[in-house]
Write a protein that holds these residues in place. Structure first.
Motif, short mmCIF file in Angstrom:
data_model
loop_
_atom_site.label_atom_id
_atom_site.label_comp_id
_atom_site.label_asym_id
_atom_site.label_seq_id
_atom_site.Cartn_x
_atom_site.Cartn_y
_atom_site.Cartn_z
N GLU A 33 13.91 -24.01 30.62
CA GLU A 33 12.64 -24.03 29.89
C GLU A 33 12.39 -25.42 29.29
O GLU A 33 11.28 -25.96 29.37
CB GLU A 33 12.64 -22.99 28.77
N LEU A 34 13.43 -26.02 28.70
CA LEU A 34 13.29 -27.36 28.13
C LEU A 34 12.92 -28.37 29.22
O LEU A 34 12.04 -29.22 29.01
CB LEU A 34 14.60 -27.76 27.45
N ARG A 35 13.58 -28.28 30.38
CA ARG A 35 13.26 -29.18 31.49
C ARG A 35 11.82 -29.01 31.93
O ARG A 35 11.09 -30.00 32.16
CB ARG A 35 14.20 -28.91 32.66
N ALA A 36 11.36 -27.74 32.02
CA ALA A 36 9.99 -27.48 32.46
C ALA A 36 8.98 -28.05 31.47
O ALA A 36 7.98 -28.65 31.87
CB ALA A 36 9.79 -25.98 32.62
N ARG A 37 9.24 -27.89 30.17
CA ARG A 37 8.30 -28.40 29.17
C ARG A 37 8.28 -29.93 29.17
O ARG A 37 7.22 -30.55 28.99
CB ARG A 37 8.65 -27.86 27.79
N LEU A 38 9.43 -30.56 29.37
CA LEU A 38 9.48 -32.01 29.45
C LEU A 38 8.73 -32.52 30.68
O LEU A 38 7.99 -33.51 30.60
CB LEU A 38 10.93 -32.49 29.48
N TRP A 110 2.18 -32.50 24.06
CA TRP A 110 3.65 -32.51 24.03
C TRP A 110 4.20 -32.06 22.69
O TRP A 110 5.32 -31.52 22.63
CB TRP A 110 4.22 -33.86 24.46
N LEU A 111 3.41 -32.20 21.61
CA LEU A 111 3.84 -31.62 20.34
C LEU A 111 3.80 -30.09 20.41
O LEU A 111 4.67 -29.41 19.86
CB LEU A 111 2.96 -32.13 19.21
N TRP A 115 6.82 -27.43 19.87
CA TRP A 115 6.68 -26.30 18.96
C TRP A 115 6.89 -24.97 19.69
O TRP A 115 7.54 -24.06 19.16
CB TRP A 115 5.28 -26.35 18.34
N ALA A 116 6.37 -24.83 20.90
CA ALA A 116 6.52 -23.60 21.66
C ALA A 116 7.97 -23.37 22.06
O ALA A 116 8.41 -22.21 22.20
CB ALA A 116 5.64 -23.65 22.91
N PHE A 117 8.75 -24.44 22.25
CA PHE A 117 10.17 -24.28 22.59
C PHE A 117 10.97 -23.79 21.39
O PHE A 117 11.91 -22.99 21.54
CB PHE A 117 10.73 -25.61 23.09
N TRP A 129 4.76 -20.66 8.13
CA TRP A 129 4.79 -21.96 7.47
C TRP A 129 4.82 -23.11 8.47
O TRP A 129 4.31 -24.20 8.18
CB TRP A 129 5.99 -22.04 6.52
N THR A 130 5.39 -22.86 9.64
CA THR A 130 5.38 -23.89 10.67
C THR A 130 3.96 -24.17 11.13
O THR A 130 3.57 -25.33 11.33
CB THR A 130 6.25 -23.46 11.86
#
Length: 281
Positions: A33-38, A110-111, A115-117, A129-130
């Motif tokens: 998931e991190l790779r896909a978002r990057l 990208w922010l 945040w979604a990750f 609060w986020t």
């Protein structure tokens, strides 16, 4: 076809085989998931970078406007010219401006990906609060950047005005660009400080009463910070940074006192409860 499917698979966020209740993911799926978002963020940045090349003249005018206004205000009293150094200087200038513009324009995307990750790992109150933090931090930062851009010509006018008579002031573009970015970042980050004060109040680290007790010292520290942080040495830039920061701090103190009152009312409502007694259904 298999190659295309494999490339598309690199952008997949949801796991193919969720593990546990609620579709929880294994560690390997988190990395996917991190790779896909990057990769998605990089793709959006690349597209915007290509688009920015078509607006290079407008971007250059936007960056050079503060310097041109300062030079116009100085008139004939000071000779000043901006220049590019090296054979590859024009190309690097083009790439630097377009990359900066693409990074800023793509920042909401990208922010959001960052945040979604992080979001699935937060508790409901932390998510609330986020969202408040994200919705407030962005406008405050942009407002600070706009204020910094507005006062930048005056700061440049004061600095260039120190040029002795009979000498010309030659400004290398990379140095000027670094100065401009530092100036805007200082203003943008400084306008975030009251937000962090409110977050500290929500966490119970500081109270509105404590902020009121040290208000005078905090205001003095704000002006000292503005004098040191601004790259230019003119008092106008310092005041344009210190005065809004002081106003925002006073607003954060009022909000902190409101948070304290809510916290005290909640504590008073539960003051008579026994920790070992069963709560009513």
């Amino acid at each position: 076809m298999s190659t295309l499917t494999g490339v598309v698979g690199l952008f997949r966020i949801k796991p193919a085989t969720p593990v546990g209740e609620g579709g929880r993911m294994a560690l390997a799926d988190h990395f996917r998931e991190l790779r896909a978002r990057l990769l998605r963020s990089l793709l959006v940045f690349t597209v915007l970078l290509v688009v920015a090349f078509f607006f290079y003249d407008q971007l250059l005018a936007l960056v050079m406007d503060p310097y041109n206004e300062a030079r116009k205000a100085l008139g004939e009293s000071v000779q000043s010219e901006a220049y590019i150094r090296g054979a590859a200087g024009p190309l690097m200038l083009n790439l630097k401006l377009c990359a900066t513009a693409a990074l800023l324009v793509s920042s909401p995307y990208w922010l959001y990906q960052i945040w979604a990750f992080i979001l699935p790992g937060l508790h409901p109150h932390e998510k609330r609060w986020t969202m408040v933090f994200v919705g407030t931090a962005g406008p405050l930062f942009l407002f600070g950047v706009l204020v910094g851009y507005y006062v930048l010509p005056k700061g440049l006018e004061v600095l260039i005005g120190f040029t002795p008579s009979g000498l010309a002031n030659l400004i290398e573009f990379n140095e000027y660009y670094s100065f401009l970015i530092r100036m805007l970042l200082v203003f943008g980050i400084a306008f975030e400080i009251p937000l962090f004060v409110i977050l500290l109040s929500l966490a119970g680290v500081v109270t509105g009463k404590q902020l009121g007790q040290y208000r005078s010292w905090i205001v003095i520290g704000t002006f000292i910070f503005a004098a040191v942080a601004t790259p230019s040495t003119d008092p106008i830039s310092m005041l344009f940074l210190a005065v809004p920061m002081t106003v925002l701090f006073l607003l954060s103190e009022i909000i902190a006192r409101f948070i304290d009152r809510r916290r005290h009312r909640a504590a008073a409502a539960t003051a008579g409860w026994d920790d070992d007694a069963a709560s009513p259904l």
